[in-house]
Enzyme design. Structure first.
Site, PDB file in Angstrom:
ATOM      1  N   ARG A   1       1.101  -3.186  12.862  1.00 42.65           N
ATOM      2  CA  ARG A   1       0.319  -3.551  14.030  1.00 42.65           C
ATOM      3  C   ARG A   1       0.754  -4.940  14.497  1.00 42.65           C
ATOM      4  O   ARG A   1       0.972  -5.840  13.680  1.00 42.65           O
ATOM      5  CB  ARG A   1      -1.183  -3.570  13.720  1.00 42.65           C
ATOM      6  CG  ARG A   1      -1.788  -2.209  13.422  1.00 42.65           C
ATOM      7  CD  ARG A   1      -1.767  -1.279  14.619  1.00 42.65           C
ATOM      8  NE  ARG A   1      -2.404   0.007  14.357  1.00 42.65           N
ATOM      9  CZ  ARG A   1      -1.796   1.069  13.873  1.00 42.65           C
ATOM     10  NH1 ARG A   1      -0.502   1.000  13.536  1.00 42.65           N
ATOM     11  NH2 ARG A   1      -2.450   2.199  13.687  1.00 42.65           N
TER      12      ARG A   1
ATOM     13  N   THR B   1       6.301  -2.370  11.779  1.00 42.63           N
ATOM     14  CA  THR B   1       5.947  -1.013  12.206  1.00 42.63           C
ATOM     15  C   THR B   1       4.469  -0.751  11.929  1.00 42.63           C
ATOM     16  O   THR B   1       4.036   0.403  11.944  1.00 42.63           O
ATOM     17  CB  THR B   1       6.808   0.045  11.470  1.00 42.63           C
ATOM     18  OG1 THR B   1       6.664  -0.135  10.055  1.00 42.63           O
ATOM     19  CG2 THR B   1       8.274  -0.083  11.855  1.00 42.63           C
TER      20      THR B   1
ATOM     21  N   GLY C   1       0.835  -1.189   0.000  1.00 38.72           N
ATOM     22  CA  GLY C   1       0.000   0.000   0.000  1.00 38.72           C
ATOM     23  C   GLY C   1       0.867   1.236   0.000  1.00 38.72           C
ATOM     24  O   GLY C   1       2.009   1.219  -0.472  1.00 38.72           O
ATOM     25  N   ARG C   2       0.346   2.325   0.570  1.00 38.49           N
ATOM     26  CA  ARG C   2       1.039   3.607   0.512  1.00 38.49           C
ATOM     27  C   ARG C   2       2.377   3.572   1.247  1.00 38.49           C
ATOM     28  O   ARG C   2       3.360   4.128   0.769  1.00 38.49           O
ATOM     29  CB  ARG C   2       0.141   4.714   1.089  1.00 38.49           C
ATOM     30  CG  ARG C   2      -0.292   4.460   2.505  1.00 38.49           C
ATOM     31  CD  ARG C   2      -1.413   5.369   2.981  1.00 38.49           C
ATOM     32  NE  ARG C   2      -1.745   5.067   4.364  1.00 38.49           N
ATOM     33  CZ  ARG C   2      -1.121   5.600   5.402  1.00 38.49           C
ATOM     34  NH1 ARG C   2      -0.167   6.489   5.208  1.00 38.49           N
ATOM     35  NH2 ARG C   2      -1.449   5.263   6.624  1.00 38.49           N
ATOM     36  N   ILE C   3       2.452   2.884   2.418  1.00 33.99           N
ATOM     37  CA  ILE C   3       3.714   2.830   3.151  1.00 33.99           C
ATOM     38  C   ILE C   3       4.617   1.753   2.566  1.00 33.99           C
ATOM     39  O   ILE C   3       5.826   1.960   2.408  1.00 33.99           O
ATOM     40  CB  ILE C   3       3.462   2.595   4.650  1.00 33.99           C
ATOM     41  CG1 ILE C   3       2.671   3.768   5.237  1.00 33.99           C
ATOM     42  CG2 ILE C   3       4.785   2.412   5.390  1.00 33.99           C
ATOM     43  CD1 ILE C   3       2.356   3.631   6.719  1.00 33.99           C
TER      44      ILE C   3
ATOM     45  N   ARG D   1      -2.214  -8.671  -1.734  1.00 39.14           N
ATOM     46  CA  ARG D   1      -3.367  -9.065  -2.526  1.00 39.14           C
ATOM     47  C   ARG D   1      -3.013  -9.028  -4.010  1.00 39.14           C
ATOM     48  O   ARG D   1      -2.094  -8.321  -4.418  1.00 39.14           O
ATOM     49  CB  ARG D   1      -4.547  -8.129  -2.248  1.00 39.14           C
ATOM     50  CG  ARG D   1      -5.072  -8.185  -0.822  1.00 39.14           C
ATOM     51  CD  ARG D   1      -6.152  -7.150  -0.620  1.00 39.14           C
ATOM     52  NE  ARG D   1      -5.644  -5.797  -0.833  1.00 39.14           N
ATOM     53  CZ  ARG D   1      -6.403  -4.712  -0.817  1.00 39.14           C
ATOM     54  NH1 ARG D   1      -7.703  -4.826  -0.626  1.00 39.14           N
ATOM     55  NH2 ARG D   1      -5.862  -3.520  -1.018  1.00 39.14           N
TER      56      ARG D   1
ATOM     57  N   GLU E   1      -0.577  -1.975  24.470  1.00 42.64           N
ATOM     58  CA  GLU E   1       0.219  -0.757  24.628  1.00 42.64           C
ATOM     59  C   GLU E   1      -0.485   0.207  25.577  1.00 42.64           C
ATOM     60  O   GLU E   1      -1.713   0.225  25.641  1.00 42.64           O
ATOM     61  CB  GLU E   1       0.415  -0.086  23.255  1.00 42.64           C
ATOM     62  CG  GLU E   1       1.162  -0.949  22.262  1.00 42.64           C
ATOM     63  CD  GLU E   1       1.323  -0.264  20.895  1.00 42.64           C
ATOM     64  OE1 GLU E   1       0.864   0.895  20.743  1.00 42.64           O
ATOM     65  OE2 GLU E   1       1.893  -0.892  19.985  1.00 42.64           O
TER      66      GLU E   1
ATOM     67  N   HIS F   1       6.227   2.399  19.684  1.00 46.57           N
ATOM     68  CA  HIS F   1       5.196   2.846  18.742  1.00 46.57           C
ATOM     69  C   HIS F   1       5.387   4.321  18.396  1.00 46.57           C
ATOM     70  O   HIS F   1       4.498   5.158  18.613  1.00 46.57           O
ATOM     71  CB  HIS F   1       3.788   2.615  19.293  1.00 46.57           C
ATOM     72  CG  HIS F   1       2.759   2.501  18.201  1.00 46.57           C
ATOM     73  ND1 HIS F   1       1.559   1.847  18.356  1.00 46.57           N
ATOM     74  CD2 HIS F   1       2.762   2.961  16.910  1.00 46.57           C
ATOM     75  CE1 HIS F   1       0.864   1.910  17.239  1.00 46.57           C
ATOM     76  NE2 HIS F   1       1.580   2.581  16.349  1.00 46.57           N
TER      77      HIS F   1
END
Length: 323
Positions: free
Chosen positions: A236, A234, A153-155, A175, A265, A285
């Site tokens: 979840r 980084t 995705g974007r990251i 995917r 957390e 985090h």
């Protein structure tokens, strides 16, 4: 409007240029973290708009039912920590910009900080030097190694771009549509999930945590990794089956991990197994915790409050409440 902001640990928000968007409102900022429902209900009893910093505090039905004045929850990104059904039932709007087109370069940069720290043993070398020991081991070079991006995705795409700059071979698993997009960008999709875990020297996870991705990285996946490989998370913690990463590290596949996220957390237990392992680099985090990223995020969050006050709420994730 009475606005409450939770979990602003370092009292950062009032220093941001975008904080001026809240001028004219009564704003209360809490700098500590509280999870107790009774204490939160007491603090927020007069609150009309609640601002959340990502998923730091769980907003449950028992809490919401004790906040009669609450009309709006404004935040950014995903919202597994909010009981959306309870909000809708109680007439509370939840506004959250999902920022699909804006990569978090802060998270991308931290991902690479963790990769370099783990592969070059930077935390261990620094600690040894401070204790009077000159060099403690031999690190690994990234150039020529295979970087596996799980979730394009974007990251994930931004991390892949930096990997190319380091001279790494890129391998993608995601995917089908995302794999095709990666192929179009010049990156090689793995032939299978099994091959992805077997071939990669570094694997970095970049997926949203939703029902379909919870526990998507299994113990058998980790067991396929090389003893010399590094797993980076980084995104979840819930992307990995509960307990699987700790057991895998104990068994030597992968040989290292670098994590910025945990199942529960904040982590206060200094004996947490991911904090006591010599083959783990861990941070609290902080992927999105930069001044620049805060400004980007809170422009959206405060704009959502402004829109609500104007009678035109935006980025509403529970539109049924409007009816």
């Amino acid at each position: 409007m009475k606005i409450s902001i939770l979990d602003d640990y370092f009292d950062t928000l009032r220093t941001l240029p975008c904080f001026r968007k809240l001028e004219g409102h009564e704003v209360e900022i809490w700098n500590d973290h509280v999870g107790d429902v009774d204490e939160l209900a007491h603090r927020l009893k007069e609150t009309e708009a609640l601002v959340l910093i990502r998923e730091r505090t769980k907003i449950s039905a028992p809490l919401l039912e004790r906040l009669p004045n609450l009309k709006l929850i404004s935040q950014r990104s995903v919202y597994p920590h909010i009981d959306i059904a309870a909000c809708t039932r109680l007439g509370i709007i939840v506004s959250s910009n999902m920022h699909a087109g804006t990569p978090s370069y802060a998270t991308t940069e931290l991902t690479w900080g963790l990769i370099l720290s783990a592969m070059r043993q930077i935390p261990q070398q620094v600690a040894a030097l401070k204790s009077g020991i000159w060099q403690t081991g031999v690190g690994r070079t990234l150039r020529g190694a295979t970087l596996g991006i799980y979730g394009y995705g974007r990251i994930g795409e931004a991390v892949a771009g930096y990997g190319q700059a380091f001279g790494m071979n890129l391998l993608v698993w995601a995917r089908e549509a995302s794999r095709e997009r990666a192929r179009a960008n010049g990156y090689r999709p793995a032939l299978s999930k099994e091959a992805f875990f077997e071939e990669s020297d570094v694997i970095s996870l970049h997926m949203r945590l939703v029902d379909a991705t919870r526990g998507i990285v299994t113990a058998s996946d980790l067991a396929r990794m090389k003893p010399s490989a590094l797993l980076v998370n980084t995104s979840r913690a819930g992307l990995i089956q509960p307990g699987a990463l700790i057991r895998a590290l104990e068994q030597g596949r992968p040989g290292m991990a670098a994590v910025d996220v945990f199942d529960d957390e904040p982590v206060r237990d200094i004996h947490h197994p991911l904090l006591t392992s010599n083959n783990v680099v861990a941070t609290p985090h902080i992927g999105y915790v930069t001044l620049e990223e805060y400004e980007i995020q809170f422009v959206d969050i405060f704009d959502q409050i402004t829109a609500f006050c104007a009678g035109k709420p935006i980025n509403v994730v529970n539109p049924a409440v409007l009816r």
